[in-house]
Write a protein that holds these residues in place. Structure first.
Motif, PDB file in Angstrom:
ATOM      1  N   CYS A   1      31.683  59.563  20.189  1.00 22.68           N
ATOM      2  CA  CYS A   1      32.689  60.523  20.655  1.00 22.68           C
ATOM      3  C   CYS A   1      33.810  59.716  21.307  1.00 22.68           C
ATOM      4  CB  CYS A   1      32.087  61.569  21.593  1.00 22.68           C
ATOM      5  SG  CYS A   1      31.542  60.969  23.209  1.00 22.68           S
ATOM      6  N   MET A   2      34.632  60.352  22.110  1.00 21.03           N
ATOM      7  CA  MET A   2      35.780  59.664  22.680  1.00 21.03           C
ATOM      8  C   MET A   2      35.392  58.677  23.788  1.00 21.03           C
ATOM      9  SD  MET A   2      39.283  61.176  24.321  1.00 21.03           S
ATOM     10  CE  MET A   2      39.725  61.973  22.785  1.00 21.03           C
ATOM     11  N   GLY A   3      34.742  59.154  24.835  1.00 14.79           N
ATOM     12  CA  GLY A   3      34.470  58.300  25.982  1.00 14.79           C
ATOM     13  C   GLY A   3      33.028  57.889  26.153  1.00 14.79           C
ATOM     14  N   ASN A   4      32.140  58.427  25.334  1.00 18.87           N
ATOM     15  CA  ASN A   4      30.707  58.118  25.374  1.00 18.87           C
ATOM     16  C   ASN A   4      30.068  58.524  26.698  1.00 18.87           C
ATOM     17  OD1 ASN A   4      28.563  55.213  25.182  1.00 18.87           O
ATOM     18  ND2 ASN A   4      28.264  57.144  24.134  1.00 18.87           N
ATOM     19  N   ILE A   5      30.490  59.708  27.223  1.00 19.03           N
ATOM     20  CA  ILE A   5      29.827  60.225  28.425  1.00 19.03           C
ATOM     21  C   ILE A   5      29.343  61.669  28.274  1.00 19.03           C
ATOM     22  CG2 ILE A   5      30.905  58.634  30.047  1.00 19.03           C
ATOM     23  CD1 ILE A   5      32.725  61.066  30.880  1.00 19.03           C
TER      24      ILE A   5
ATOM     25  N   ASP B   1      21.787  54.555  18.958  1.00 22.88           N
ATOM     26  CA  ASP B   1      22.716  54.184  20.023  1.00 22.88           C
ATOM     27  C   ASP B   1      23.899  55.151  20.001  1.00 22.88           C
ATOM     28  OD1 ASP B   1      23.823  52.714  22.110  1.00 22.88           O
ATOM     29  OD2 ASP B   1      24.218  50.927  20.925  1.00 22.88           O
ATOM     30  N   SER B   2      24.753  55.017  21.010  1.00 22.08           N
ATOM     31  CA  SER B   2      25.974  55.810  21.055  1.00 22.08           C
ATOM     32  C   SER B   2      27.093  54.965  21.630  1.00 22.08           C
ATOM     33  CB  SER B   2      25.773  57.083  21.882  1.00 22.08           C
ATOM     34  OG  SER B   2      25.459  56.784  23.223  1.00 22.08           O
ATOM     35  N   ALA B   3      28.331  55.358  21.325  1.00 20.62           N
ATOM     36  CA  ALA B   3      29.501  54.621  21.785  1.00 20.62           C
ATOM     37  C   ALA B   3      30.709  55.549  21.767  1.00 20.62           C
ATOM     38  CB  ALA B   3      29.751  53.406  20.897  1.00 20.62           C
TER      39      ALA B   3
ATOM     40  N   GLN C   1      32.086  51.018  24.348  1.00 26.85           N
ATOM     41  CA  GLN C   1      33.069  51.281  23.307  1.00 26.85           C
ATOM     42  C   GLN C   1      32.552  50.764  21.968  1.00 26.85           C
ATOM     43  OE1 GLN C   1      36.945  49.547  24.005  1.00 26.85           O
ATOM     44  NE2 GLN C   1      37.940  50.995  22.617  1.00 26.85           N
ATOM     45  N   VAL C   2      32.955  51.424  20.897  1.00 26.40           N
ATOM     46  CA  VAL C   2      32.604  50.956  19.551  1.00 26.40           C
ATOM     47  C   VAL C   2      33.147  49.535  19.375  1.00 26.40           C
ATOM     48  CG1 VAL C   2      33.004  51.312  17.073  1.00 26.40           C
ATOM     49  CG2 VAL C   2      32.613  53.283  18.560  1.00 26.40           C
ATOM     50  N   ARG C   3      32.322  48.678  18.767  1.00 29.79           N
ATOM     51  CA  ARG C   3      32.698  47.287  18.493  1.00 29.79           C
ATOM     52  C   ARG C   3      32.767  47.071  16.977  1.00 29.79           C
ATOM     53  NH1 ARG C   3      28.665  46.673  22.889  1.00 29.79           N
ATOM     54  NH2 ARG C   3      27.069  46.611  21.289  1.00 29.79           N
ATOM     55  N   ALA C   4      33.500  46.088  16.562  1.00 29.15           N
ATOM     56  CA  ALA C   4      33.664  45.795  15.128  1.00 29.15           C
ATOM     57  C   ALA C   4      32.319  45.591  14.445  1.00 29.15           C
ATOM     58  CB  ALA C   4      34.557  44.577  14.938  1.00 29.15           C
TER      59      ALA C   4
ATOM     60  N   ASN D   1      37.886  61.591  16.249  1.00 32.11           N
ATOM     61  CA  ASN D   1      37.138  60.351  16.397  1.00 32.11           C
ATOM     62  C   ASN D   1      36.750  59.761  15.046  1.00 32.11           C
ATOM     63  OD1 ASN D   1      36.853  59.677  19.325  1.00 32.11           O
ATOM     64  ND2 ASN D   1      36.225  61.813  19.351  1.00 32.11           N
ATOM     65  N   LEU D   2      36.499  60.602  14.068  1.00 26.88           N
ATOM     66  CA  LEU D   2      36.220  60.105  12.718  1.00 26.88           C
ATOM     67  C   LEU D   2      37.442  59.358  12.179  1.00 26.88           C
ATOM     68  CD1 LEU D   2      34.330  59.884  10.282  1.00 26.88           C
ATOM     69  CD2 LEU D   2      35.215  62.100   9.512  1.00 26.88           C
ATOM     70  N   GLN D   3      38.635  59.902  12.387  1.00 19.56           N
ATOM     71  CA  GLN D   3      39.859  59.234  11.931  1.00 19.56           C
ATOM     72  C   GLN D   3      40.055  57.888  12.630  1.00 19.56           C
ATOM     73  OE1 GLN D   3      42.760  62.306  12.686  1.00 19.56           O
ATOM     74  NE2 GLN D   3      42.602  63.107  10.605  1.00 19.56           N
TER      75      GLN D   3
END
Length: 163
Positions: free
Chosen positions: A15-19, A45-47, A80-83, A99-101
């Motif tokens: 999602c956006m902020g992972n909270i 996991d989540s991010a 945060q999402v990482r490469a 978030n998909l975009q």
């Protein structure tokens, strides 16, 4: 439209902020996978797409509403999402189209097939997206849990079907 995903062993919820939404999805799916005897076969996991809350625990409201349904989010911390996530995870499931975009823009073309909306797995879809409850009232957190439980059940069924 349900995405059938054979040989899935790792899932990242985003999602956006992972909270709020993605840690809830992680906690719900983790509990359902454990109940089904699949937890030891999966990386879950989540991010977030943004770094607003890195290192923070899930939103207290998300945790309270999750606990009411038997899901514990207390061990999670936002990241945060990482490469490397696009390589590491078999499925990267976004909570909404925005978030998909953002994921599609960051993801190398070779891995874009892993990106989907989490609600595509819902068995009784009432929406395409899981709404962000952050600025709303308490009912929003219940709605998020309703949607996430439905999509988690569908995802689990899909994984079991391809086990």
């Amino acid at each position: 439209m349900t995405i059938r995903s054979p040989k899935v062993s790792s899932i990242l919820f985003v999602c956006m902020g992972n909270i709020c939404r993605s840690p809830t999805a992680e906690g719900v799916f983790r509990a359902k996978a454990k109940a089904a005897g699949l937890l030891d076969q999966l990386v879950i996991d989540s991010a977030g797409t943004h770094a607003y809350h890195v290192g923070e625990a899930p939103d207290a409201r998300s945790h309270v509403f999750a606990i009411k349904r038997g899901f514990d989010l207390s061990s999670q911390r936002a990241r945060q999402v990482r490469a490397e996530d696009f390589i590491r995870f078999d499925l990267v499931l976004a909570m909404d189209k925005n978030n998909l975009q953002l994921l599609e823009a960051a993801c190398p073309a070779a891995y874009r097939h892993k990106l989907h909306l989490f609600m595509h797995y819902a068995r009784n879809p009432v929406a395409e997206e899981i709404p962000d409850p952050y600025y709303g009232g308490p009912r929003g957190f219940d709605t998020v849990l309703d949607y996430i439980e439905d999509a988690a059940d569908g995802l689990l069924a899909s994984l079991q079907e391809h086990a």
